[in-house]
Motif scaffolding. Structure first.
Motif, PDB file in Angstrom:
ATOM      1  N   TYR A   1       0.793  -1.156  -0.189  1.00  0.00           N
ATOM      2  CA  TYR A   1      -0.164   0.022   0.135  1.00  0.00           C
ATOM      3  C   TYR A   1       0.962   1.298   0.025  1.00  0.00           C
ATOM      4  O   TYR A   1       0.615   2.117  -0.798  1.00  0.00           O
ATOM      5  CB  TYR A   1      -1.037   0.083   1.181  1.00  0.00           C
ATOM      6  CG  TYR A   1      -1.713   1.166   1.432  1.00  0.00           C
ATOM      7  CD1 TYR A   1      -2.845   1.296   0.698  1.00  0.00           C
ATOM      8  CD2 TYR A   1      -1.436   2.420   2.224  1.00  0.00           C
ATOM      9  CE1 TYR A   1      -3.969   2.239   1.135  1.00  0.00           C
ATOM     10  CE2 TYR A   1      -2.161   3.324   2.073  1.00  0.00           C
ATOM     11  CZ  TYR A   1      -3.431   3.388   1.499  1.00  0.00           C
ATOM     12  OH  TYR A   1      -4.115   4.650   1.643  1.00  0.00           O
ATOM     13  N   CYS A   2       1.844   1.128   0.814  1.00  0.00           N
ATOM     14  CA  CYS A   2       2.661   2.569   0.924  1.00  0.00           C
ATOM     15  C   CYS A   2       3.418   2.827  -0.454  1.00  0.00           C
ATOM     16  O   CYS A   2       3.809   3.723  -0.694  1.00  0.00           O
ATOM     17  CB  CYS A   2       3.606   2.228   2.020  1.00  0.00           C
ATOM     18  SG  CYS A   2       2.976   2.226   3.723  1.00  0.00           S
ATOM     19  N   GLU A   3       3.823   1.697  -0.883  1.00  0.00           N
ATOM     20  CA  GLU A   3       4.703   1.924  -2.231  1.00  0.00           C
ATOM     21  C   GLU A   3       4.026   2.336  -3.334  1.00  0.00           C
ATOM     22  O   GLU A   3       4.357   3.237  -4.016  1.00  0.00           O
ATOM     23  CB  GLU A   3       5.313   0.215  -2.550  1.00  0.00           C
ATOM     24  CG  GLU A   3       6.310  -0.304  -1.879  1.00  0.00           C
ATOM     25  CD  GLU A   3       6.901  -1.593  -2.152  1.00  0.00           C
ATOM     26  OE1 GLU A   3       5.947  -2.048  -2.876  1.00  0.00           O
ATOM     27  OE2 GLU A   3       7.601  -2.312  -1.632  1.00  0.00           O
ATOM     28  N   LEU A   4       2.646   1.933  -3.355  1.00  0.00           N
ATOM     29  CA  LEU A   4       1.678   2.387  -4.445  1.00  0.00           C
ATOM     30  C   LEU A   4       1.419   3.844  -4.399  1.00  0.00           C
ATOM     31  O   LEU A   4       1.292   4.649  -5.154  1.00  0.00           O
ATOM     32  CB  LEU A   4       0.370   1.554  -4.588  1.00  0.00           C
ATOM     33  CG  LEU A   4       0.725  -0.192  -5.193  1.00  0.00           C
ATOM     34  CD1 LEU A   4      -0.655  -0.511  -5.021  1.00  0.00           C
ATOM     35  CD2 LEU A   4       1.217   0.286  -6.370  1.00  0.00           C
ATOM     36  N   VAL A   5       1.257   4.053  -2.804  1.00  0.00           N
ATOM     37  CA  VAL A   5       0.937   5.601  -2.413  1.00  0.00           C
ATOM     38  C   VAL A   5       2.255   6.351  -3.075  1.00  0.00           C
ATOM     39  O   VAL A   5       1.962   7.356  -3.685  1.00  0.00           O
ATOM     40  CB  VAL A   5       0.654   5.930  -1.027  1.00  0.00           C
ATOM     41  CG1 VAL A   5       0.718   7.223  -0.626  1.00  0.00           C
ATOM     42  CG2 VAL A   5      -0.869   5.142  -0.781  1.00  0.00           C
ATOM     43  N   GLY A   6       3.276   5.907  -2.730  1.00  0.00           N
ATOM     44  CA  GLY A   6       4.415   6.670  -3.239  1.00  0.00           C
ATOM     45  C   GLY A   6       4.651   7.055  -4.587  1.00  0.00           C
ATOM     46  O   GLY A   6       5.093   7.972  -4.955  1.00  0.00           O
ATOM     47  N   CYS A   7       4.051   5.818  -5.476  1.00  0.00           N
ATOM     48  CA  CYS A   7       4.043   6.132  -6.851  1.00  0.00           C
ATOM     49  C   CYS A   7       3.288   7.020  -7.275  1.00  0.00           C
ATOM     50  O   CYS A   7       3.625   7.843  -8.179  1.00  0.00           O
ATOM     51  CB  CYS A   7       3.956   4.587  -7.434  1.00  0.00           C
ATOM     52  SG  CYS A   7       5.147   3.404  -7.002  1.00  0.00           S
ATOM     53  N   LEU A   8       2.146   7.113  -6.583  1.00  0.00           N
ATOM     54  CA  LEU A   8       1.181   8.073  -7.061  1.00  0.00           C
ATOM     55  C   LEU A   8       1.572   9.503  -6.751  1.00  0.00           C
ATOM     56  O   LEU A   8       1.356  10.500  -7.347  1.00  0.00           O
ATOM     57  CB  LEU A   8      -0.350   7.781  -6.552  1.00  0.00           C
ATOM     58  CG  LEU A   8      -1.050   6.472  -6.868  1.00  0.00           C
ATOM     59  CD1 LEU A   8      -2.327   6.181  -5.998  1.00  0.00           C
ATOM     60  CD2 LEU A   8      -1.268   6.716  -8.462  1.00  0.00           C
ATOM     61  N   VAL A   9       2.103   9.613  -5.667  1.00  0.00           N
ATOM     62  CA  VAL A   9       2.708  11.071  -5.231  1.00  0.00           C
ATOM     63  C   VAL A   9       3.818  11.630  -6.239  1.00  0.00           C
ATOM     64  O   VAL A   9       3.438  12.621  -6.556  1.00  0.00           O
ATOM     65  CB  VAL A   9       3.410  10.986  -3.889  1.00  0.00           C
ATOM     66  CG1 VAL A   9       4.093  12.254  -3.614  1.00  0.00           C
ATOM     67  CG2 VAL A   9       2.193  10.651  -2.838  1.00  0.00           C
ATOM     68  N   TYR A  10       4.468  10.669  -6.789  1.00  0.00           N
ATOM     69  CA  TYR A  10       5.291  11.011  -7.920  1.00  0.00           C
ATOM     70  C   TYR A  10       4.616  11.343  -9.257  1.00  0.00           C
ATOM     71  O   TYR A  10       4.731  12.341  -9.816  1.00  0.00           O
ATOM     72  CB  TYR A  10       6.356   9.852  -8.237  1.00  0.00           C
ATOM     73  CG  TYR A  10       7.390  10.037  -9.523  1.00  0.00           C
ATOM     74  CD1 TYR A  10       8.483  11.065  -9.318  1.00  0.00           C
ATOM     75  CD2 TYR A  10       7.080   9.637 -10.704  1.00  0.00           C
ATOM     76  CE1 TYR A  10       9.285  11.082 -10.441  1.00  0.00           C
ATOM     77  CE2 TYR A  10       7.880   9.744 -11.592  1.00  0.00           C
ATOM     78  CZ  TYR A  10       8.775  10.489 -11.412  1.00  0.00           C
ATOM     79  OH  TYR A  10       9.625  10.890 -12.866  1.00  0.00           O
ATOM     80  N   LEU A  11       3.633  10.606  -9.444  1.00  0.00           N
ATOM     81  CA  LEU A  11       2.668  10.777 -10.665  1.00  0.00           C
ATOM     82  C   LEU A  11       2.029  12.489 -10.719  1.00  0.00           C
ATOM     83  O   LEU A  11       1.591  13.005 -11.660  1.00  0.00           O
ATOM     84  CB  LEU A  11       1.788   9.852 -10.993  1.00  0.00           C
ATOM     85  CG  LEU A  11       2.226   8.742 -11.556  1.00  0.00           C
ATOM     86  CD1 LEU A  11       1.267   7.420 -11.631  1.00  0.00           C
ATOM     87  CD2 LEU A  11       2.501   9.238 -13.063  1.00  0.00           C
ATOM     88  N   THR A  12       1.803  12.874  -9.399  1.00  0.00           N
ATOM     89  CA  THR A  12       1.059  14.175  -9.152  1.00  0.00           C
ATOM     90  C   THR A  12       1.891  15.412 -10.117  1.00  0.00           C
ATOM     91  O   THR A  12       1.455  16.391 -10.120  1.00  0.00           O
ATOM     92  CB  THR A  12       0.907  14.522  -7.745  1.00  0.00           C
ATOM     93  OG1 THR A  12       2.083  14.632  -7.030  1.00  0.00           O
ATOM     94  CG2 THR A  12      -0.323  13.471  -7.267  1.00  0.00           C
TER      95      THR A  12
END
Length: 221
Positions: free
Chosen positions: A126-137
């Motif tokens: 979950y944490c890894e995917l959230v980190g990926c989404l933060v980068y995509l912003t």
């Protein structure tokens, strides 16, 4: 990243050619014994951003913008910034390559808290995917609010938070080729919009603040 987007947009409007360079071995040489400064090349740091350097010439100036170990790329026409390849990798990593797309990032008026739902079996994922989404912003600022919501629960993630994360990824799958359009025909007028709710967070009763800043027709922050 606001400075990065701004410089690319101004270059597009003014039809200035910019080039990109990536220093692949930057992190292999962390300790320098000699002085390293772009001022030796005639560049001087900007008073507005420590990552922006300017060199004045007889016909104009050269702008050098450093982002970690990267410089900028752009074109002499309208340009778009996107991370379609990276977004596709994130979706595949989550195992959602064949899932139905969603037209909404997050359910309307959703109020997530840290106690509802069941604890996740693999909280690290979950944490890894959230980190990926933060980068995509960076290139998908429309994700910012929804990503903020799920990122608040990286230490108390439960099944309802995972469902909200999946909803974001379903939306991303349907908009994977969308990005920031930098128009070469609009003005360089700076316009800002701002809004906030009133104590809308059910966990800490804080207000949620949002803003959009446009340079001409292009969103920069």
């Amino acid at each position: 990243m606001t400075t990065v987007r701004t410089l690319i947009y101004v270059a597009v409007v003014r039809h200035w050619p910019l080039y990109q360079m990536d220093v692949k071995n930057a992190f292999l040489n962390g300790h320098l014994t000699e002085e390293a400064a772009v001022t030796k090349l005639g560049f001087h740091p900007s008073a507005f951003n420590s990552a922006l350097f300017l060199r004045h010439t007889s016909t104009g100036f050269i702008a050098l913008l450093l982002y970690v170990d990267d410089m900028i790329t752009t074109s002499s026409d309208s340009s778009a910034i996107s991370e379609a390849k990276y977004a596709n990798e994130v979706i595949h990593c989550a195992g959602l390559a064949d899932i139905k797309v969603s037209n909404a990032l997050i359910k309307l008026n959703v109020k997530l808290n840290s106690t509802d739902g069941i604890p996740l079996d693999d909280p690290t994922f979950y944490c890894e995917l959230v980190g990926c989404l933060v980068y995509l912003t960076v290139t998908c600022p429309n994700l910012a609010y929804a990503v903020r919501v799920v990122s608040k629960f990286v230490s108390t993630h439960r099944s309802i938070h995972w469902a909200a994360l999946v909803c974001i990824l379903r939306y991303l799958r349907g908009t994977i080729f969308l990005g920031l359009l930098l128009s070469s025909t609009s003005s360089l007028d700076l316009v800002a919009y701002v809004d906030s709710d009133w104590a809308g967070d059910i966990n800490d009763r804080k207000s949620t603040f949002s803003f959009y800043m446009f340079l001409g027709d292009s969103l920069i922050s």
